[in-house]
Design a protein around this motif. Sequence first.
Motif: not given
Length: 218
Positions: A137-142, A188-191, A210-216
């Motif tokens: 959850y805290h890492e971000g990515g896709t 996945i690590e990539s954005r 398919a969602v781009l995640l922000s770092k939390q």
Amino acid sequence: MSIRDFMTKNLIVVQPDIKIFDAVDLMKKNDIHRLPVVQNERLVGLLTEGTIQAAMPSQATSLSVYEVNYLLNKTTAADIMVKNVLTVDPEASLEDGIYKMRTNNVGVLPVVDSKGELNGIITNNDIFDAFLKITGYHEGGTRIQLRILEDHKGILAAITKLLSDNDFSITNIVVHRKELETILEMQIESRETEKIEKVLKEAGYDVFEAVLLSKQEK
């Protein structure tokens, strides 16, 4: 993943002879809701907000404030603590700990090793933190979710190879098997969300999220 990986290790503990007023002050000062009671490094009980509340005289008591305070000043942890405490081994799996908490309807498990020594404590909040860590959850990515209608041996290997061949690194995988389908969720690590989705769809996979995640912040 063992209990040891996620338990709280730096504990505030008390002796059985601590006065209840002092235990309450200690809880308030450290913003905690329970205190393991130890003697000679061994767990002998558990003092919680609930046990303390139950020991308090009711509002209907005929005792004066002075008498109530006098009684509570004489009450120790040993008088009201939970003595038959449910515990868990530090090497037990996280899942075993969760199952024990759920089946016994408790929100905390002191972690006691084979020597009977207290190693830590695991609570509902520790379980929530573990879930957030495991899911990245805290890492971000896709985050990608695939719907797999015909699950078969080797499909996970094929998906991971496809992503690796396209230079994408998977940080987390969760497999949820339903009655009629399997949901595969990957972080996945990539954005490059659109590119990842395209690669998977062109390979014939059913991508339904398919969602781009922000770092939390942690």
